[in-house]
Scaffold this active site. Sequence first.
Site, PDB file in Angstrom:
ATOM      1  N   CYS A  81       0.863  -1.170   0.000  1.00 19.76           N
ATOM      2  CA  CYS A  81       0.000   0.000   0.000  1.00 19.76           C
ATOM      3  C   CYS A  81       0.909   1.232   0.000  1.00 19.76           C
ATOM      4  CB  CYS A  81      -0.963  -0.011   1.192  1.00 19.76           C
ATOM      5  SG  CYS A  81      -0.161   0.137   2.791  1.00 19.76           S
ATOM      6  N   ARG A  86      -1.985  -0.466   5.673  1.00 17.14           N
ATOM      7  CA  ARG A  86      -3.097  -1.280   5.169  1.00 17.14           C
ATOM      8  C   ARG A  86      -2.647  -2.659   4.732  1.00 17.14           C
ATOM      9  NH1 ARG A  86      -5.244   3.258   1.112  1.00 17.14           N
ATOM     10  NH2 ARG A  86      -3.073   3.850   1.314  1.00 17.14           N
TER      11      ARG A  86
END
Length: 87
Positions: A81, A86
Amino acid sequence: RALATAAVKELDCAAVHEKMGEGVRYLDVRTVEEFSAGHPPGAINVPVMVSKMMTMAPNPDFATAVEQAFPDKSEAILVGCKSGMRS
């Protein structure tokens, strides 16, 4: 793919590039907009978060989409990410 049984390692950009050169596929979990702004060649985008009513919410289809994109549960994949939070 059960996270509890997966080997998870942080890699720098050079190591990711090397792994992709060896044929390991890249799952980009950023938003569609972030992905559209630029991504590694061959990356597959499955956002972990989606825009919902002016805010971000977990993508309810995330697990299904990942399983469809990566059906071989023994396959090693790279997940990335923007910041690492994330992925």
